[in-house]
Design an enzyme around this catalytic site. Structure first.
Site, PDB file in Angstrom:
ATOM      1  CB  THR A 532      -1.893 -34.850  11.671  1.00 38.93           C
ATOM      2  OG1 THR A 532      -2.955 -35.553  12.296  1.00 38.93           O
ATOM      3  CG2 THR A 532      -0.661 -35.740  11.660  1.00 38.93           C
ATOM      4  CG  PHE A 534       2.025 -34.721   7.984  1.00 38.76           C
ATOM      5  CD1 PHE A 534       0.835 -34.095   8.279  1.00 38.76           C
ATOM      6  CD2 PHE A 534       2.007 -36.067   7.682  1.00 38.76           C
ATOM      7  CE1 PHE A 534      -0.357 -34.794   8.275  1.00 38.76           C
ATOM      8  CE2 PHE A 534       0.818 -36.783   7.673  1.00 38.76           C
ATOM      9  CZ  PHE A 534      -0.359 -36.136   7.970  1.00 38.76           C
TER      10      PHE A 534
END
Ligand code: PEP
Ligand code: MN
Length: 630
Positions: A532, A534
């Site tokens: 992921t 960010f």
């Protein structure tokens, strides 16, 4: 032995237990853990443990079976982290120490320090007393060398490490170095170990040329038993029948030591191989095997080095190695430790009266232990951080805008699930907020149970639907009942409050730690390539990021043939590299689209500025979401 104290023990009882143990000849160390506080009691004595068990405030007493006691995992279950100012060895970071084999002169060490710092080393090495095989080889500059080393470290904001070879040098060296190094040849020089152990400084203990892991841990025990608080082990290769390389790196010592001891372990790929070309692959192997850091020899001009030139990296090789390590660390669930930019470039929040406040507050969406919290703890690792959970992404933006926090951490994109559109939409809706940095983590799911839970008795698993979906194969095979929950970390809080040891949750290992729950199975996600990305967000007044190399844009184009292609042609003609292009419907305008772009910012800033200005002239709506470094 390990004396586990009761949770709510009174100070007077604690004091009595300590006195009792000391009167019986034990050295006592208090270790405060998340789950329990213990006294580690060691010494050349034995006692019937029942006499300790009956003391008020004692929960239980556990004997330590290993010959090394203070170094043993039996004494301390959690990993030790050695802090030296802003840097640390152990925990979620990978720490890189670099520099020449020996300090050869003021200019050389200054140059070496500048080079390794620029590529991302956080600590400087350099020997001043060189234990050489031949008495005719360069022996080091002694105290003069230490003076230069300290100066070079200070000039580049790095602590320094140097080898100590004699107990007589302890007092003199203490003023110059931040960490003592005990070399391979001195690993069993017990008088040296005793003297350095008592010196109240962190110590890196290299493994002896021909030492077993147990002998090495016993040498660490000497240091700890003589007062050392902070000991780091260093695997640097051992003698085997192989002669191609200088030594043979015992890569398996890393997981073995991790199991036997709580001490951090780093790897020295330079002395392990003795051959420059072999250093980077071996260093990468150390990262993959779980080392907490590496210590590597780098010289501004290795061909002219006075010692170990053949194994010293050229500056550009070191730069490449650092990039490789940075790319690899998320795969092993870590983050490369980087020192913040020098003061003047450091992103500090301006715009409120908290200007240079050392503590940074960072908002994230979800319960404590959410993956966003892991991301922010890793990103802000070198600063004191207060993670601030809020319930929605919008609340993250609002908390930043209103100055309740300095930064927010929001997911932008998952490698399996795609973009988190809500956050892109919020970036548009909050024009006073922009992206100042980006960071990535690898999402590793764990099956988490209550403290007494057994894997065989689990019947129901709670998690966010995405957490459940990403572990489908494991869950189907196990036959557990699956229950959706509104977020992953929240599902851990939920099972913590349940009165049933048959329920489990899927979330990160951090979440298990935060809620005092037990990891029953690690790495249950189907696809290990689950990352992921960010964004770190801050208010517009945030000072410009130094030397940004990426920017994020959102735009829409006129409804005419070739409109997007005209924009993209501008990027091509200015040689601006496109890293991401995604289209998305414009809310409230069916069948109209806006585009999200990430563009590389070249060294030549003016080419970028001109290119983007022309590019913007072909768009209908154009917004720069932030310029940052990746
Ligand atoms: C060194 O680090 O410069 C050194 C001499 O290492 P070792 O003791 O591992 O040979
Ligand atoms: Mn060397």
């Amino acid at each position: 032995m390990v004396v586990v104290l009761e949770h709510d023990i009174r100070d007077s009882h604690k004091q009595r237990i300590r006195e009792f143990l000391e009167q019986h000849g034990f050295q006592v160390r208090e270790i405060v853990g998340v789950e329990e506080t213990i006294f580690g009691a060691v010494g050349p004595v034995s006692i019937d443990i029942r006499n300790v068990e009956v003391l008020p405030g004692v929960d239980k007493v556990v004997p330590i079976s290993k010959p090394y006691k203070l170094a043993s995992r039996e004494l301390k279950k959690s990993d030790s982290v050695v802090h030296i100012g802003r840097i640390a060895f152990g925990g979620p970071r990978m720490t890189v120490v670099a520099g020449p084999c020996a300090v050869e002169g003021r200019e050389e060490i200054m140059e070496a320090a500048r080079i390794v710092r620029k590529s991302g080393a956080v600590m400087l090495r350099g020997g001043a007393f060189k234990p050489r095989t031949s008495p005719y080889s360069f022996q080091g500059l002694g105290e003069e060398g230490l003076r230069y080393l300290k100066e070079a470290g200070e000039a580049n904001g790095m602590p320094v490490i140097s080898e100590i070879v004699s107990p007589l040098h302890v007092d003199m060296m203490r003023d110059y170095v931040d960490m003592f190094q005990i070399g391979t040849r001195n690993m069993q020089n017990f008088e040296l170990l005793k003297a350095v152990g008592a010196a109240e400084k962190p110590i890196m203990l290299k493994r002896g040329l021909c030492s077993t892991i147990e002998e090495w841990l016993m040498a660490a025990e000497y240091l700890l038993a003589h007062g050392a608080e902070d000991v780091i082990l260093c695997e640097r290769g051992i003698r085997t029948f192989e002669t191609y390389t200088r030594n043979s790196l015992d890569i398996s010592s890393i997981p073995v030591v991790k199991k036997l001891s709580h001490l951090p372990i780093v790897v020295d790929p330079s002395h392990a191989t003795g051959i420059r070309a072999k250093v980077p692959p071996v260093a990468r192997a150390a990262v993959a095997a779980g080392a907490d850091g590496i210590i590597v020899e780098v010289h501004p001009d290795p061909d002219r080095a006075l010692s170990d030139g053949a194994q010293s990296l050229f500056p550009e090789q070191f730069e490449k190695l650092m990039r490789d390590i940075e790319a690899m660390t998320p795969v092993v669930g870590r983050e490369l430790m980087r020192l913040p930019e020098p003061q003047e470039n450091r992103p500090a929040f301006r715009g409120t009266d908290r200007t240079e406040h050392e503590v940074v507050r960072v908002a994230f969406q979800g319960a404590r232990g959410a993956y966003s919290e892991t991301a922010l703890l890793r990103y802000f690792q070198s600063r004191e951080t207060v993670p601030t959970p809020v319930s929605s992404f919008r609340d993250v933006f609002t908390a930043v805008l209103e100055g309740h926090v300095e930064y927010g951490m929001v997911p932008l994109e998952n490698s399996l699930a795609g973009s988190v559109h809500e956050n892109y939409d919020l970036l548009l809706q909050f024009p006073d907020i922009r992206i100042v940095a980006e960071t990535q983590i690898r999402v590793e799911h764990c099956l988490i149970g209550r403290p007494e839970a057994e894997l065989g008795h689990i019947h129901t698993v709670y998690s966010h639907p995405q957490g459940l979906a990403q572990c489908r194969a494991y869950l189907e095979e196990s036959g557990f009942k699956q229950m959706p929950y509104y977020d992953t970390a929240g599902s851990v809080a939920w099972i913590a409050g349940c009165n049933d040891d048959g329920v489990a949750a899927i979330a990160s290992a951090d979440a298990a730690r935060i809620y005092g729950m037990k990891v029953l199975r690690e790495g249950i996600e189907q696809n290990p390539h689950n990352y992921t990305r960010f964004a770190v967000i801050a208010r517009l007044e945030h000072p410009d990021v130094d030397r940004p190399n990426r920017c994020s844009l959102v735009l829409s184009t006129p409804d005419s043939p070739g409109a997007l292609s005209k924009c993209l042609n501008v990027l091509a003609s200015y040689e601006l590299n496109l890293k991401k292009l995604e289209s998305r419907p414009i809310p409230g305008k069916p069948w109209s689209y806006m585009f999200y772009l990430d563009v590389e910012i070249p060294e030549d800033m003016s080419r970028f500025e001109r290119g983007i200005a022309e590019f913007a002239s072909y768009t209908e709506d154009f917004r720069l979401l932030g310029k940052y470094r990746v």
